[in-house]
Scaffold this active site. Structure first.
Site, PDB file in Angstrom:
ATOM      1  N   ASN A  23      -3.973 -14.861 -18.580  1.00  0.00           N
ATOM      2  CA  ASN A  23      -3.272 -14.429 -17.367  1.00  0.00           C
ATOM      3  C   ASN A  23      -1.885 -15.050 -17.236  1.00  0.00           C
ATOM      4  O   ASN A  23      -1.064 -14.569 -16.461  1.00  0.00           O
ATOM      5  CB  ASN A  23      -4.111 -14.740 -16.124  1.00  0.00           C
ATOM      6  CG  ASN A  23      -5.309 -13.816 -16.012  1.00  0.00           C
ATOM      7  OD1 ASN A  23      -5.343 -12.753 -16.634  1.00  0.00           O
ATOM      8  ND2 ASN A  23      -6.297 -14.201 -15.236  1.00  0.00           N
ATOM      9  N   CYS A 115      -5.702   4.221 -11.164  1.00  0.00           N
ATOM     10  CA  CYS A 115      -5.118   3.341 -10.149  1.00  0.00           C
ATOM     11  C   CYS A 115      -4.173   4.139  -9.264  1.00  0.00           C
ATOM     12  O   CYS A 115      -3.012   4.310  -9.575  1.00  0.00           O
ATOM     13  CB  CYS A 115      -4.363   2.197 -10.821  1.00  0.00           C
ATOM     14  SG  CYS A 115      -3.628   1.054  -9.661  1.00  0.00           S
ATOM     15  N   VAL A 122      -0.022  -1.954  -6.404  1.00  0.00           N
ATOM     16  CA  VAL A 122       1.162  -1.448  -7.103  1.00  0.00           C
ATOM     17  C   VAL A 122       2.231  -1.080  -6.078  1.00  0.00           C
ATOM     18  O   VAL A 122       3.428  -1.243  -6.325  1.00  0.00           O
ATOM     19  CB  VAL A 122       0.800  -0.224  -7.979  1.00  0.00           C
ATOM     20  CG1 VAL A 122       2.044   0.353  -8.647  1.00  0.00           C
ATOM     21  CG2 VAL A 122      -0.212  -0.616  -9.034  1.00  0.00           C
ATOM     22  N   LEU A 124       2.981  -2.644  -3.439  1.00  0.00           N
ATOM     23  CA  LEU A 124       3.709  -3.851  -3.036  1.00  0.00           C
ATOM     24  C   LEU A 124       4.872  -4.126  -3.994  1.00  0.00           C
ATOM     25  O   LEU A 124       5.945  -4.565  -3.576  1.00  0.00           O
ATOM     26  CB  LEU A 124       2.774  -5.064  -2.984  1.00  0.00           C
ATOM     27  CG  LEU A 124       1.608  -5.007  -1.993  1.00  0.00           C
ATOM     28  CD1 LEU A 124       0.777  -6.280  -2.069  1.00  0.00           C
ATOM     29  CD2 LEU A 124       2.105  -4.799  -0.568  1.00  0.00           C
ATOM     30  N   ASP A 304     -12.223 -15.302  -9.830  1.00  0.00           N
ATOM     31  CA  ASP A 304     -12.621 -15.247 -11.240  1.00  0.00           C
ATOM     32  C   ASP A 304     -13.666 -16.295 -11.616  1.00  0.00           C
ATOM     33  O   ASP A 304     -14.181 -16.277 -12.736  1.00  0.00           O
ATOM     34  CB  ASP A 304     -11.393 -15.398 -12.150  1.00  0.00           C
ATOM     35  CG  ASP A 304     -10.601 -14.111 -12.282  1.00  0.00           C
ATOM     36  OD1 ASP A 304     -11.079 -13.065 -11.807  1.00  0.00           O
ATOM     37  OD2 ASP A 304      -9.500 -14.143 -12.854  1.00  0.00           O
ATOM     38  N   ILE A 326     -11.539 -11.276  -2.022  1.00  0.00           N
ATOM     39  CA  ILE A 326     -10.388 -10.798  -2.795  1.00  0.00           C
ATOM     40  C   ILE A 326     -10.591  -9.356  -3.263  1.00  0.00           C
ATOM     41  O   ILE A 326      -9.775  -8.486  -3.006  1.00  0.00           O
ATOM     42  CB  ILE A 326     -10.117 -11.714  -4.008  1.00  0.00           C
ATOM     43  CG1 ILE A 326      -9.929 -13.165  -3.552  1.00  0.00           C
ATOM     44  CG2 ILE A 326      -8.888 -11.234  -4.777  1.00  0.00           C
ATOM     45  CD1 ILE A 326      -8.731 -13.413  -2.668  1.00  0.00           C
TER      46      ILE A 326
END
Length: 417
Positions: A23, A115, A122, A124, A304, A326
């Site tokens: 990441n 998506c 996206v 944002l 995660d 989240i």
């Protein structure tokens, strides 16, 4: 299609090394579009998403090489289009939008597969770039952005979006004037991207806080940079040590970046001690306690690590809850853990876990990256054989996982289904 076979019930003992963070590596790789001159990145994990990103860089006009865990990249003839056949497999590829707009004044990036704008943040990203002077059309599944020259702006995100913060950070580095990002994501991977950009000559301050200030510079230069270790991989090994009642020395462990996870593990009865060479992890007194966890943006408890901590709670002496704030649909692993004997009840976005004496191996199916890690950890502690199917999810985020686990005593191997 491969599956992972685990003969459980064996304690894990010995040193285990954490790979570079996927990441952190993905946005830094896409930021390689920005500088003039060659870039060398070390500690890059050899994962599917990394290879996909390198293909994207090649298509965008970079020359890249990947030798061991070192990536070298240099822009030769920059193009503006990120095609769907690459973007569909990896949502992070939308992060090339900012660098392309900043450098070329135009970008055509396919929407990540499935998506819709608004469903994930996206929108944002696009709103922020509009504040910086860009305009967008959505054409045949592509985001087509144009601008004369991106200008600094005061951007206040509705939510501390990691991808949005990273995209604006990259674009603002060479935009005209000052950009201030409020409600910025504070994740360590965002900080690593900022440190890379600074090494290339960017003027950035406030990274790691909720307000980041960027003074645009005319251009960036290449550099050598080492990717940070993967905090989620390190956290997964912490859980594996406790789950199997073993003792692991986790090397290259980003301990400070795991503060919220370490706090909860200690409350559960796990001993974690920093020493020369790594972090030593074992059960403190033999018993695991249940805790209550709520996932939050960093520095809160990371989504995660939710599945892994749930798995550890399955063998606790007591009960606990996990509230997922989240992502939706982040409890796909629950039914698979129940198949292995776990006692978990779901109510909306909250899971209630009551510990059981033992779990039993079973055929299980991974639904996403972190769910697959939790099933592997469960299989390590379970009695009997566990077959984890669909491990292509696992291969997206864990480098040589079965090799690393085998080296500390796990009976785990890969088979074709």
């Amino acid at each position: 299609m491969d599956k992972l076979v685990i003969e459980g019930g064996v304690s894990l003992n010995g040193p285990i090394r954490v790979s570079g963070s996927k990441n952190a590596a993905l946005p830094i790789l896409l930021a390689c579009i920005l500088p003039e001159g060659p870039i060398c990145l070390s500690n890059v994990p050899r994962l599917r998403d990394i290879h996909t990103t390198l293909k994207l860089l090649d298509i965008l006009g970079c020359e890249t090489s990947f030798d061991g865990n070192t990536v070298c990249s240099e822009v030769k003839d920059l193009k503006i289009e990120a095609p769907y056949d690459l973007v569909k497999t990896m949502r992070a590829s939308v992060l090339c939008l900012g660098p392309l707009l900043a450098l070329k004044g135009e970008a055509k990036v396919a929407l990540p597969g499935g998506c819709a704008i608004g469903a994930r943040p996206v929108d944002l990203h696009l709103t922020a770039f509009e504040q910086m002077g860009a305009t967008f059309d959505l054409d045949s599944g592509y985001i087509h952005g144009k601008c004369d020259k991106l200008k600094g702006a005061h951007i206040n995100f509705d939510f501390p979006t990691v991808g949005g913060t990273e995209n604006v950070l990259m674009a603002a580095a060479i935009a005209e004037g000052e950009t201030i990002i409020e409600n910025a994501a504070r994740e360590p991977e965002v900080v690593d991207l900022a440190k890379f950009l600074i090494a290339c000559g960017a003027k950035i301050s406030g990274h790691g806080t909720s307000i980041i200030t960027i003074q645009g510079v005319p251009s960036l230069k290449g550099c050598d940079y080492k990717i940070m270790p993967d905090r989620i991989e390190a956290g997964t090994y912490m859980v594996a040590a406790a789950m199997t009642d073993g003792e692991l020395l986790i090397q290259d462990c980003p301990f400070q970046e795991l503060e919220s996870v370490v706090y909860k593990l200690r409350k559960m009865g796990v001993s974690l001690e920093e020493e020369e060479g790594g972090v030593r992890v074992r059960r403190a007194n033999g018993l695991i306690s249940g805790v209550d966890i709520t996932t939050q943006p960093y520095p809160g408890f990371p989504t995660d690590m939710q599945a892994q901590l749930m798995t550890l709670m399955c063998l606790s002496n007591g009960a606990g809850t996990i509230e997922e704030k989240i992502f939706e649909n982040r409890f796909m692993h629950v039914q698979e853990l129940v198949r292995m004997g776990a006692n978990i009840k779901l109510k909306g976005r909250t899971a209630m876990i009551r510990g059981v004496e033992k779990m039993t191996g079973a055929p299980v199916m991974a639904s996403d990256l972190r769910a697959s890690a939790s099933l592997v950890v469960a299989g390590l502690a379970a009695h009997g054989r566990t077959d984890v199917q669909r491990i292509y999810h696992l291969d997206r985020g864990y480098e040589k996982l079965e090799d690393k686990l085998s080296a500390v005593g796990a009976r785990v191997w890969r088979e074709q289904e």
